[in-house]
Design a protein around this motif. Structure first.
Motif, PDB file in Angstrom:
ATOM      1  N   VAL A  79       4.755  -9.988  13.435  1.00  0.00           N
ATOM      2  CA  VAL A  79       3.529  -9.561  12.777  1.00  0.00           C
ATOM      3  C   VAL A  79       3.479  -8.040  12.749  1.00  0.00           C
ATOM      4  O   VAL A  79       3.963  -7.366  13.673  1.00  0.00           O
ATOM      5  CB  VAL A  79       2.254 -10.111  13.451  1.00  0.00           C
ATOM      6  CG1 VAL A  79       2.222 -11.632  13.381  1.00  0.00           C
ATOM      7  CG2 VAL A  79       2.126  -9.630  14.884  1.00  0.00           C
ATOM      8  N   VAL A  80       2.926  -7.530  11.669  1.00  0.00           N
ATOM      9  CA  VAL A  80       2.660  -6.103  11.541  1.00  0.00           C
ATOM     10  C   VAL A  80       1.161  -5.915  11.718  1.00  0.00           C
ATOM     11  O   VAL A  80       0.360  -6.518  10.995  1.00  0.00           O
ATOM     12  CB  VAL A  80       3.099  -5.570  10.166  1.00  0.00           C
ATOM     13  CG1 VAL A  80       2.720  -4.092  10.029  1.00  0.00           C
ATOM     14  CG2 VAL A  80       4.602  -5.748   9.982  1.00  0.00           C
ATOM     15  N   VAL A  81       0.782  -5.121  12.687  1.00  0.00           N
ATOM     16  CA  VAL A  81      -0.625  -4.786  12.908  1.00  0.00           C
ATOM     17  C   VAL A  81      -0.808  -3.336  12.469  1.00  0.00           C
ATOM     18  O   VAL A  81      -0.105  -2.443  12.958  1.00  0.00           O
ATOM     19  CB  VAL A  81      -1.024  -4.950  14.388  1.00  0.00           C
ATOM     20  CG1 VAL A  81      -2.498  -4.610  14.573  1.00  0.00           C
ATOM     21  CG2 VAL A  81      -0.726  -6.366  14.875  1.00  0.00           C
ATOM     22  N   GLU A  82      -1.733  -3.116  11.518  1.00  0.00           N
ATOM     23  CA  GLU A  82      -1.870  -1.771  10.991  1.00  0.00           C
ATOM     24  C   GLU A  82      -3.329  -1.394  10.769  1.00  0.00           C
ATOM     25  O   GLU A  82      -4.209  -2.261  10.681  1.00  0.00           O
ATOM     26  CB  GLU A  82      -1.075  -1.610   9.697  1.00  0.00           C
ATOM     27  CG  GLU A  82      -1.530  -2.481   8.552  1.00  0.00           C
ATOM     28  CD  GLU A  82      -0.683  -2.272   7.312  1.00  0.00           C
ATOM     29  OE1 GLU A  82       0.548  -2.111   7.437  1.00  0.00           O
ATOM     30  OE2 GLU A  82      -1.257  -2.286   6.203  1.00  0.00           O
ATOM     31  N   GLU A  83      -3.554  -0.100  10.689  1.00  0.00           N
ATOM     32  CA  GLU A  83      -4.912   0.393  10.464  1.00  0.00           C
ATOM     33  C   GLU A  83      -5.432  -0.107   9.123  1.00  0.00           C
ATOM     34  O   GLU A  83      -4.657  -0.354   8.192  1.00  0.00           O
ATOM     35  CB  GLU A  83      -4.940   1.920  10.494  1.00  0.00           C
ATOM     36  CG  GLU A  83      -4.225   2.571   9.316  1.00  0.00           C
ATOM     37  CD  GLU A  83      -4.457   4.071   9.237  1.00  0.00           C
ATOM     38  OE1 GLU A  83      -5.634   4.499   9.265  1.00  0.00           O
ATOM     39  OE2 GLU A  83      -3.453   4.804   9.136  1.00  0.00           O
ATOM     40  N   CYS A  84      -6.724  -0.265   9.028  1.00  0.00           N
ATOM     41  CA  CYS A  84      -7.361  -0.695   7.788  1.00  0.00           C
ATOM     42  C   CYS A  84      -7.705   0.550   6.979  1.00  0.00           C
ATOM     43  O   CYS A  84      -8.583   1.325   7.349  1.00  0.00           O
ATOM     44  CB  CYS A  84      -8.614  -1.506   8.095  1.00  0.00           C
ATOM     45  SG  CYS A  84      -9.377  -2.241   6.643  1.00  0.00           S
ATOM     46  N   MET A  85      -6.988   0.760   5.885  1.00  0.00           N
ATOM     47  CA  MET A  85      -7.207   1.943   5.063  1.00  0.00           C
ATOM     48  C   MET A  85      -8.426   1.762   4.165  1.00  0.00           C
ATOM     49  O   MET A  85      -8.729   0.651   3.723  1.00  0.00           O
ATOM     50  CB  MET A  85      -5.967   2.229   4.220  1.00  0.00           C
ATOM     51  CG  MET A  85      -4.727   2.554   5.019  1.00  0.00           C
ATOM     52  SD  MET A  85      -3.292   2.971   3.995  1.00  0.00           S
ATOM     53  CE  MET A  85      -2.869   1.366   3.293  1.00  0.00           C
ATOM     54  N   GLU A  86      -9.096   2.854   3.894  1.00  0.00           N
ATOM     55  CA  GLU A  86     -10.262   2.826   3.016  1.00  0.00           C
ATOM     56  C   GLU A  86      -9.929   3.504   1.701  1.00  0.00           C
ATOM     57  O   GLU A  86      -9.256   4.529   1.668  1.00  0.00           O
ATOM     58  CB  GLU A  86     -11.450   3.543   3.684  1.00  0.00           C
ATOM     59  CG  GLU A  86     -11.986   2.829   4.914  1.00  0.00           C
ATOM     60  CD  GLU A  86     -13.224   3.494   5.463  1.00  0.00           C
ATOM     61  OE1 GLU A  86     -13.675   4.497   4.863  1.00  0.00           O
ATOM     62  OE2 GLU A  86     -13.744   3.019   6.485  1.00  0.00           O
ATOM     63  N   GLY A  87     -10.430   2.910   0.612  1.00  0.00           N
ATOM     64  CA  GLY A  87     -10.185   3.465  -0.711  1.00  0.00           C
ATOM     65  C   GLY A  87     -10.157   2.360  -1.742  1.00  0.00           C
ATOM     66  O   GLY A  87     -10.704   1.275  -1.531  1.00  0.00           O
ATOM     67  N   GLU A  88      -9.523   2.641  -2.851  1.00  0.00           N
ATOM     68  CA  GLU A  88      -9.412   1.670  -3.930  1.00  0.00           C
ATOM     69  C   GLU A  88      -7.943   1.330  -4.155  1.00  0.00           C
ATOM     70  O   GLU A  88      -7.088   2.223  -4.176  1.00  0.00           O
ATOM     71  CB  GLU A  88     -10.033   2.231  -5.209  1.00  0.00           C
ATOM     72  CG  GLU A  88     -10.210   1.189  -6.292  1.00  0.00           C
ATOM     73  CD  GLU A  88     -11.175   1.636  -7.390  1.00  0.00           C
ATOM     74  OE1 GLU A  88     -11.130   1.032  -8.473  1.00  0.00           O
ATOM     75  OE2 GLU A  88     -11.962   2.565  -7.159  1.00  0.00           O
ATOM     76  N   GLU A  89      -7.665   0.039  -4.325  1.00  0.00           N
ATOM     77  CA  GLU A  89      -6.278  -0.390  -4.481  1.00  0.00           C
ATOM     78  C   GLU A  89      -5.774  -0.159  -5.899  1.00  0.00           C
ATOM     79  O   GLU A  89      -6.543  -0.162  -6.857  1.00  0.00           O
ATOM     80  CB  GLU A  89      -6.127  -1.862  -4.100  1.00  0.00           C
ATOM     81  CG  GLU A  89      -6.301  -2.114  -2.608  1.00  0.00           C
ATOM     82  CD  GLU A  89      -5.796  -3.467  -2.171  1.00  0.00           C
ATOM     83  OE1 GLU A  89      -4.704  -3.870  -2.593  1.00  0.00           O
ATOM     84  OE2 GLU A  89      -6.508  -4.131  -1.393  1.00  0.00           O
TER      85      GLU A  89
END
Length: 422
Positions: free
Chosen positions: A181-191
């Motif tokens: 599993v990859v655990v990563e920060e939740c980025m904010e913005g528009e995809e």
């Protein structure tokens, strides 16, 4: 000319639709085509995942171009086998397809190439994953490293939810895809989705698009393979695309070439446009679905010409892609229960559509002369128009006119773009 389409979903129907317009005299074959593809090609009763049988068939029939649509066959080495058999093929090697088939590989590649992406760690041990999640806090994203049909990324709003998700994946919820599993920060913005035709270190971007992954309106509920898309995206400028090329696509292609796994085919960059600029959410090694159904109807120039040039090892072709003015909006019709368990075999009624409205089939099949459902995402309805608002309304109205038991679709596809234009 003899062209083989490997795959039978909405993306493959859109590729078939476009390539038939580029080469109307060509003969097309497709692996177990869906109900919408069946009249436009010769059916080949070989599973899209049967690498050996398909490569042997293509070589024996002297296929001029094989276009591999789904990620599964690419990850399994189908493009390698085709090339070894002397068949020109559009699609990356299994080694290059790791950019999608292993999120752990992709993240490590980006870190080494200094490509902007979310901070992360890769884990195989649930206790270590839990410790990292607790250190990160929430929200946090937990991803199965392997292929999970677009459903292996979970945005977790709390630490306990993230820990449960990681434990579930590592315990086999996604089979082998979740063994890491990859655990990563939740980025904010528009995809943002950016497709690039690529060969080695050369690349050319196609029209920008944005998809809607969540099942519910307002982008709520679980992730799906995609409930709709639109193109182009209003906030995208030439300067932004240049930045994506310089900071993201070029370094990744260079790193892959230098590591002995050069990329050849369609590289899909799934991006988050943050306050600090574009950052990578994920890469795919093939055309996206349903973005393809929105992008290709706006492509005025040939897709076949650069595909052939790439397949034959000659670069990207002589002419850059040319897109018409206007917009395309794609609404996906799904079966009741999707993305979970769903019924099959429901009769489908599709009325005559206006010009500039295309219905791309995905989970459909012919039962005698009757069209019935056979998958979770059943159809994708694309409307094009010079005015985005008109395209959006026409796509929604065309989706409403199609009926089958349990039909569901989102009526808010393109809502961010609509708000920008108000």
């Amino acid at each position: 000319m003899r062209i083989l389409i490997v795959g039978n979903g909405g993306r493959e129907h859109a590729l078939l639709w476009k390539l038939r317009r580029d080469a109307p005299a060509a003969t097309f074959f497709a692996t177990r085509p869906n109900g919408g593809m069946a009249d436009a090609c010769t059916a080949l009763d070989i599973a899209p995942t049967d690498v050996v049988a398909l490569a042997g068939w293509a070589a024996a029939r002297r296929i001029d171009l094989a276009v591999i649509g789904p990620e599964g066959p690419l990850a399994a080495g189908m493009a390698d086998r085709m090339r070894q058999s002397g068949v020109p093929v559009f699609g990356p090697s299994a080694a290059a397809a790791r950019i999608e088939s292993s999120k752990a590989y992709a993240k490590d590649l980006m870190a080494a190439a200094d490509v902007p992406t979310a901070a992360y760690e890769v884990h195989t041990d649930p206790e270590a994953a839990a410790a990292y999640i607790e250190a990160c806090g929430a929200p946090v994203v937990v991803k199965a490293s392997g292929l999970a049909a677009g459903k292996g990324a979970v945005v977790c709003e709390t630490v306990p939810e993230a820990v449960r998700t990681a434990r579930s994946m590592l315990a086999g919820a996604f089979g082998n895809a979740g063994s890491k599993v990859v655990v990563e920060e939740c980025m904010e913005g528009e995809e943002l989705s950016v497709f690039c035709l690529a060969h080695g270190e050369e690349f050319v971007p196609l029209l920008s698009s944005q998809d809607h992954k969540r099942i519910g309106e307002g982008d709520t509920g679980p992730n799906t393979g995609g409930m709709g898309a639109y193109a182009p995206v209003g906030f995208v400028t030439d300067a932004l695309i240049d930045e994506v090329g310089e900071r993201i696509v070029a370094p990744v292609l260079r790193a892959m070439a230098e590591s002995g796994s050069p990329f050849s085919g369609l590289l899909y960059a799934g991006l988050m446009i943050t306050a600090d600029g574009p950052r990578v959410v994920e890469f795919n090694c093939r055309f996206g679905d349903p973005e393809t159904q929105a992008v290709l109807p706006l492509l005025d120039s040939s897709l076949l010409e650069p595909m052939m040039a790439i397949a034959e090892g000659g670069g990207l072709g002589a002419q850059p892609p040319v897109f018409r003015d206007g917009a395309a909006v794609t609404t996906v019709l799904a079966a009741e229960g999707y993305p979970g368990a769903y019924p099959k075999g429901a009769p489908i009624s599709i009325p005559a559509m206006d010009a500039d409205v295309e219905v791309f089939h995905a989970g459909t099949r012919l039962d005698g002369d009757e069209l019935v459902t056979s998958g979770g995402r059943v159809l994708a309805v694309t409307a094009t128009d010079r005015d985005f608002r008109h395209a959006r309304r026409r796509s929604r109205e065309a989706a409403e006119a199609i009926t089958f038991a349990g039909r569901r679709f989102r009526r808010d596809i393109g809502w961010r773009e609509a708000e920008r234009r108000e």
